[in-house]
Design an enzyme around this catalytic site. Sequence first.
Site, PDB file in Angstrom:
ATOM      1  N   GLY A  15      29.139  95.380  23.630  1.00  0.00           N
ATOM      2  CA  GLY A  15      29.990  96.320  22.916  1.00  0.00           C
ATOM      3  C   GLY A  15      30.265  97.599  23.687  1.00  0.00           C
ATOM      4  O   GLY A  15      30.998  98.461  23.217  1.00  0.00           O
ATOM      5  N   GLY A  17      31.875  97.762  26.498  1.00  0.00           N
ATOM      6  CA  GLY A  17      33.175  97.669  27.158  1.00  0.00           C
ATOM      7  C   GLY A  17      33.119  97.158  28.588  1.00  0.00           C
ATOM      8  O   GLY A  17      34.110  97.223  29.314  1.00  0.00           O
ATOM      9  N   LYS A  18      31.967  96.618  28.996  1.00  0.00           N
ATOM     10  CA  LYS A  18      31.824  96.085  30.360  1.00  0.00           C
ATOM     11  C   LYS A  18      32.891  95.050  30.684  1.00  0.00           C
ATOM     12  O   LYS A  18      33.548  95.128  31.717  1.00  0.00           O
ATOM     13  CB  LYS A  18      30.473  95.370  30.556  1.00  0.00           C
ATOM     14  CG  LYS A  18      29.258  96.159  30.503  1.00  0.00           C
ATOM     15  CD  LYS A  18      28.040  95.302  30.831  1.00  0.00           C
ATOM     16  CE  LYS A  18      27.921  94.019  30.071  1.00  0.00           C
ATOM     17  NZ  LYS A  18      27.480  94.074  28.705  1.00  0.00           N
ATOM     18  N   SER A  19      33.042  94.069  29.802  1.00  0.00           N
ATOM     19  CA  SER A  19      33.979  92.971  30.070  1.00  0.00           C
ATOM     20  C   SER A  19      35.406  93.474  30.208  1.00  0.00           C
ATOM     21  O   SER A  19      36.136  93.042  31.098  1.00  0.00           O
ATOM     22  CB  SER A  19      33.912  91.923  28.958  1.00  0.00           C
ATOM     23  OG  SER A  19      32.623  91.375  28.905  1.00  0.00           O
ATOM     24  N   THR A  20      35.809  94.401  29.366  1.00  0.00           N
ATOM     25  CA  THR A  20      37.164  94.956  29.432  1.00  0.00           C
ATOM     26  C   THR A  20      37.374  95.680  30.759  1.00  0.00           C
ATOM     27  O   THR A  20      38.407  95.511  31.423  1.00  0.00           O
ATOM     28  CB  THR A  20      37.403  95.921  28.255  1.00  0.00           C
ATOM     29  OG1 THR A  20      37.175  95.202  27.038  1.00  0.00           O
ATOM     30  CG2 THR A  20      38.811  96.476  28.262  1.00  0.00           C
ATOM     31  N   ARG A  45      31.012  73.191  27.497  1.00  0.00           N
ATOM     32  CA  ARG A  45      31.876  73.232  26.313  1.00  0.00           C
ATOM     33  C   ARG A  45      33.232  72.677  26.724  1.00  0.00           C
ATOM     34  O   ARG A  45      33.559  72.621  27.916  1.00  0.00           O
ATOM     35  CB  ARG A  45      32.013  74.675  25.825  1.00  0.00           C
ATOM     36  CG  ARG A  45      30.704  75.229  25.293  1.00  0.00           C
ATOM     37  CD  ARG A  45      30.854  76.658  24.789  1.00  0.00           C
ATOM     38  NE  ARG A  45      29.568  77.155  24.328  1.00  0.00           N
ATOM     39  CZ  ARG A  45      29.092  78.358  24.599  1.00  0.00           C
ATOM     40  NH1 ARG A  45      29.787  79.206  25.314  1.00  0.00           N
ATOM     41  NH2 ARG A  45      27.911  78.728  24.142  1.00  0.00           N
ATOM     42  N   ARG A 138      34.343  93.287  15.765  1.00  0.00           N
ATOM     43  CA  ARG A 138      34.721  91.996  16.358  1.00  0.00           C
ATOM     44  C   ARG A 138      34.879  90.936  15.273  1.00  0.00           C
ATOM     45  O   ARG A 138      35.682  90.020  15.404  1.00  0.00           O
ATOM     46  CB  ARG A 138      33.656  91.522  17.354  1.00  0.00           C
ATOM     47  CG  ARG A 138      33.581  92.334  18.611  1.00  0.00           C
ATOM     48  CD  ARG A 138      32.438  91.828  19.470  1.00  0.00           C
ATOM     49  NE  ARG A 138      32.355  92.552  20.732  1.00  0.00           N
ATOM     50  CZ  ARG A 138      31.369  92.396  21.592  1.00  0.00           C
ATOM     51  NH1 ARG A 138      30.393  91.546  21.343  1.00  0.00           N
ATOM     52  NH2 ARG A 138      31.361  93.084  22.720  1.00  0.00           N
ATOM     53  N   ARG A 149      21.670  92.208  18.503  1.00  0.00           N
ATOM     54  CA  ARG A 149      22.397  92.919  19.564  1.00  0.00           C
ATOM     55  C   ARG A 149      22.138  94.428  19.511  1.00  0.00           C
ATOM     56  O   ARG A 149      22.000  95.078  20.542  1.00  0.00           O
ATOM     57  CB  ARG A 149      23.893  92.636  19.476  1.00  0.00           C
ATOM     58  CG  ARG A 149      24.265  91.229  19.915  1.00  0.00           C
ATOM     59  CD  ARG A 149      25.780  91.087  19.984  1.00  0.00           C
ATOM     60  NE  ARG A 149      26.188  89.736  20.259  1.00  0.00           N
ATOM     61  CZ  ARG A 149      26.248  89.187  21.475  1.00  0.00           C
ATOM     62  NH1 ARG A 149      25.919  89.895  22.523  1.00  0.00           N
ATOM     63  NH2 ARG A 149      26.645  87.948  21.641  1.00  0.00           N
ATOM     64  N   ASN A 172      31.798 105.073  28.339  1.00  0.00           N
ATOM     65  CA  ASN A 172      33.090 104.468  28.018  1.00  0.00           C
ATOM     66  C   ASN A 172      33.588 104.968  26.662  1.00  0.00           C
ATOM     67  O   ASN A 172      33.534 104.274  25.667  1.00  0.00           O
ATOM     68  CB  ASN A 172      32.977 102.939  28.032  1.00  0.00           C
ATOM     69  CG  ASN A 172      34.328 102.269  27.871  1.00  0.00           C
ATOM     70  OD1 ASN A 172      35.367 102.913  27.917  1.00  0.00           O
ATOM     71  ND2 ASN A 172      34.296 100.968  27.663  1.00  0.00           N
ATOM     72  N   ASP A 173      34.088 106.225  26.679  1.00  0.00           N
ATOM     73  CA  ASP A 173      34.671 106.759  25.450  1.00  0.00           C
ATOM     74  C   ASP A 173      36.192 106.719  25.502  1.00  0.00           C
ATOM     75  O   ASP A 173      36.851 106.749  24.471  1.00  0.00           O
ATOM     76  CB  ASP A 173      34.172 108.174  25.158  1.00  0.00           C
ATOM     77  CG  ASP A 173      34.405 109.137  26.304  1.00  0.00           C
ATOM     78  OD1 ASP A 173      34.836 108.696  27.390  1.00  0.00           O
ATOM     79  OD2 ASP A 173      34.144 110.337  26.126  1.00  0.00           O
TER      80      ASP A 173
END
Length: 189
Positions: A15, A17-20, A45, A138, A149, A172-173
């Site tokens: 949450g 924001g690393k992936s973004t 998968r 989410r 989490r 990450n604001d």
Amino acid sequence: MQTASKIFVISGPSGSGKSTLLKKLFAEYPSTFGFSVSHTTRKPRPGEVDGKDYHFVEKEDMIKEIEDGKFIESATFSGNMYGTSIKAVEDVVAQGKVCVLDIDMQGVKSVKKTSLNPKYIFIRPPSFDILEQRLRGRGTEKEEAIMARLNAAREELDYGATPGAYDHVIVNDDLDTAYDSLKKAIFVQ
């Protein structure tokens, strides 16, 4: 642009924001960066490709390779093993790319025990409340998973605040500001 290191470890709670941020980085510099392909003992998968999404391996084989010191870090989630092999990182660097490891706090501690010598970057949310809002927003997880989490996030935030744990801490604001800070942390100015 030239990077200061060939390996970067990006860490932060779910949450944050690393992936973004990483998606933006890979989109802007597609030939500069590469992810190491992790190993897992779970079955693929639908749509996942061996060697691209994960290296899908048998549990016995992965245990042996971990015992032989061929892994930087590994963990077990829901009965399946996951991990990053030294070779997976070396493969990215051998392609002339900068290897980015997106790993949790336990992985960071494991990498610190290797000779890889990466730069460590911690992505943190502006506050714990905002992190909780992001996770709940989410709408993809049950309450138990959210609580797990959040508990893990508390530990990661404490570790992220430890002097010397990371080379750079980015709050990450604001996505654009955080992204500029990430680029400054990675590229030699």
